[in-house]
Design an enzyme around this catalytic site. Structure first.
Site, short mmCIF file in Angstrom:
data_model
loop_
_atom_site.label_atom_id
_atom_site.label_comp_id
_atom_site.label_asym_id
_atom_site.label_seq_id
_atom_site.Cartn_x
_atom_site.Cartn_y
_atom_site.Cartn_z
N SER A 148 0.80 -1.23 0.00
CA SER A 148 0.00 0.00 0.00
C SER A 148 0.83 1.28 0.00
O SER A 148 0.27 2.37 -0.13
CB SER A 148 -0.95 0.00 1.20
OG SER A 148 -1.91 -1.00 1.05
N ASP B 13 -17.66 1.63 -1.12
CA ASP B 13 -16.86 0.42 -0.94
C ASP B 13 -17.64 -0.62 -0.13
O ASP B 13 -17.82 -0.46 1.08
CB ASP B 13 -15.56 0.77 -0.22
CG ASP B 13 -14.75 -0.46 0.15
OD1 ASP B 13 -14.92 -1.51 -0.52
OD2 ASP B 13 -13.94 -0.37 1.10
#
EC number: 3.4.16.4
Length: 678
Positions: free
Chosen positions: A327, A351
């Site tokens: 990430s 999401d």
């Protein structure tokens, strides 16, 4: 009458034979004359030169090697004087082996000393002194002096030896010197060959190798008249050697030691760069090793311990280790989206905790998802779904072209040897890297995991640090380098090293969006618990990259996985945010979460650099506990950017050869070495 005729005939033949003989003699003398003329007149210069060379010999005088210091003048590599026992073969009376055996009764001479002497003897001239023992003790010197009269041609000399006073600290930066091998000699240029006459040592690793020419100096010489037997008669002329230049590294050795201590006994790497200048402030690869072991030739036991260690201490991880960035890649993906017009800061998604591509489900790190996610929240809370969708919208080639500008998958050009290029995938790369048409085809599903720093992505810590420095400085930086200044060892004049500037055209408002989001990571995101009360404002991003692939819907439970197969922990940071003076990228191999394993190390580095604060000596280096057999993402208080485990499906991820890894959402490293180059 007959007798008179016979006499005349005999006299005629005699005169004829005499004339022939005289002619032959004259021809022989003529040939000799021609040969003498050829040798004495035509070839005079050549043979006169050869005769002079036989009478005069050039004896090299090796220069003192330059010193290596950190940016503050702390000695990292120095020379010290020690006594050596040396033999001049041309002065020896009797058999050489007998003399060595007698010497062994006075001073310790091991079998390795004899082997080294024999090799040097075969390569040297008889009138040159050859080392048989180095670094004699005071007691050995005294014992030999008493018996010196017995050994004409054997003497004690004071020589300079290399020493690394910091021991294992910064060993992968400094490197070490060692005895010149035949391969080293073959690699010398014609210009260097003359300058290395008489030199026994040369840089083997680190800056000792990459800056060998500056450190070595210029070899001097003595012009000696020698006898036909090779004995030195007198010195005809003398030219003093010029010592090598001293190197001031950009490394801050105290910062280096703070970071190395923070790693403890864990494997990993950290690179800290000054964004504006490109100077490397810390360059850590753990475990380290003691370079002093290599100077005179490492013993077999020490070599076996280093070479066979499962932790691979000899590997230069910042330069040779290639890992998926996890990430920590997301801020660069977000910046690419802004610069290429694929997203605005306000663009948001809903999401649900997963992303469907075809019939394949890519899980988010948080069960149930993050809700409504804009760009700021996608970085602060490390939302995978946001970047799955973004990667799908951008495509592999668009990502490749943008990330290439930041140095991903490219050689940074740092002044160290053996830099690894890493891998920034593209459709063109896959066509050239694979053999069969099926393997060469780029599958759309392979693009998805690239957005979260997985799949084929594989970069070195040096590349990640360089990209972070460029982001911190608004797209501008200089080529990363380790030498801060060169100092003339005679005049003490210092010349600063300024590397070439590099720039990526970025819109300031876009850079500011990413910076503020990375600040949010340290205040309300995945590293808030570490940096919440730091005393300075920093920008950061945690990362957790996976080492092995897992089956569809299989949970990642560290306690069930061998330590070398557990996730890597990463962190990138820069500070102060308004005018960064340091940019950091680090990885803790198999360390688990970036927030719990990597971020604390970055915090200690920033604390020392910005505040001069050293860690408490009683503070134990953090070693993450093996998580219990529960899903970490169920704990709302531990919201972490763990890359999801997804299944491997043929239409998404075809068979990948060993050198490439898989692209199925979890990085599959088939080398069995956690992304390290052997």
């Amino acid at each position: 009458m007959a007798n008179l005729n016979d006499t005349d005939r005999d006299l005629h033949f005699f005169r004829w034979r005499l004339a022939v003989l005289v002619g032959l003699v004259l021809i022989c003398f003529f040939v000799l004359f021609v040969r003498f003329f050829w040798l004495q007149v035509v070839r005079h210069d050549k043979f006169a030169s050869q005769a002079e060379e036989n009478r005069i010999s050039i004896v090299p005088i090796v220069p003192n090697r330059g010193l290596i210091m950190d940016r503050n003048g702390v000695l990292l590599a120095r020379n010290y004087s020690a006594y050596t026992l040396e033999i001049t073969p041309s002065k020896i009376r009797g058999k050489l082996d007998d003399v060595i055996n007698e010497l062994a009764e006075i001073v310790t001479i091991k079998s390795r000393d004899r082997k080294r002497f024999k090799k040097l003897y075969e390569e040297s001239k008889r009138f040159e002194s050859i080392l048989i023992r180095s670094r004699l003790t005071d007691e050995e010197v005294a014992r030999f002096i008493v018996q010196r009269y017995r050994f004409p041609g054997v003497d004690i000399q004071a020589r300079l030896f290399r020493q690394y006073p910091m021991g294992s600290a910064a060993s992968h930066v400094i490197g070490y010197i060692g005895r010149m091998s035949q391969k080293d000699i073959e690699n010398l240029t014609e210009e260097d060959e003359a300058n290395y006459r008489g030199t026994n040592y040369i840089g083997k690793e680190g800056v000792e190798k990459s800056h060998e020419r500056e450190l070595h100096g210029i070899t001097g010489y003595e012009e000696m008249e020698v006898s036909a037997g090779g004995r030195a008669i007198r010195t005809l002329s003398h030219s003093a050697p010029v010592p090598g230049n001293n190197l001031y590294l950009s490394i801050d050795i105290e910062l280096q030691k703070v970071v190395e201590e923070a790693f403890g006994n864990r494997r990993g790497a950290l690179v800290a760069i000054q964004p504006e200048t490109g100077e490397v402030l810390a360059y850590v690869s753990t475990p380290t090793y003691d370079p002093n072991l290599f100077v005179e030739g490492i013993d077999q036991q020490s070599w076996d311990e280093l070479n066979n260690s499962p932790d691979h201490p000899l590997i230069n991880r910042p330069l040779r280790g290639a890992y998926p960035p996890g990430s920590t890649y997301k801020p660069f993906m977000a910046l690419a989206a802004l610069e290429l017009g694929k997203r605005t800061p306000e663009s948001a998604i809903s999401d649900p905790g997963y992303f469907y591509f075809g019939n394949h489900r890519f899980r988010d790190d948080k069960v149930g998802g993050h809700g409504i996610v804009d760009m700021y929240k996608s970085i602060v809370h490390s939302c995978d779904t946001y970047y799955y969708i973004l990667a799908n919208d951008m495509g592999v080639n668009m990502m490749h072209d943008f990330m290439k500008k930041f140095g991903f998958g490219q050689l940074t050009g740092i002044d160290l040897a053996h830099e690894r290029k890493g891998l920034l995938p593209s459709t063109e790369w896959k066509r050239t890297a694979f053999k069969t048409p099926e393997q060469q085809k780029w599958y759309a599903g392979e693009t998805i995991s690239l957005g979260i720093g997985q799949g084929y992505n594989s970069f070195t810590p040096m590349q990640l640090a360089y990209a972070t420095a460029m982001l911190a400085n608004g797209g501008k930086t200089r080529k990363p380098h380790l030498v801060h200044a060169l100092e003339n060892s005679v005049t003490r004049e210092k010349v600063a090293v300024v590397a070439e500037s590099r720039e990526v055209a970025l819109k300031p408002e876009n850079v500011e969006v990413i910076k503020r989001a990375m600040v949010g990571v340290t205040k309300e995101g995945t590293s808030a618990r570490i940096f919440g009360r730091a005393g300075y404002e920093s920008a950061g991003k945690t990362g957790t990259s996976q080492v092995i692939g897992m089956k569809q819907n299989e949970k990642y439970v560290a306690s069930r996985i061998a330590e070398k197969h557990r996730d890597h922990a990463l962190y990138i940071a820069f500070a102060p945010v308004d005018k960064p003076t340091i940019a950091i990228a680090l990885i803790v191999e198999n360390g688990g979460f970036g927030a719990t394993s990597a971020a604390p190390i970055a915090k200690k580095a920033l604390d020392y650099h910005l505040l001069g604060k050293r860690p408490d000596k009683n503070e134990r280096a953090y070693v993450p506990e093996v998580p219990a057999e529960t899903e970490e993402e169920d704990d709302e208080d531990i919201e972490e950017d763990v890359v999801p485990a997804v299944g491997r499906e043929e239409e998404l991820s075809p068979v990948v050869p060993e050198e490439s890894g898989s692209a199925n959402g979890r990085k599959k490293n088939n080398s069995g070495n956690n992304g390290l180059a052997q």
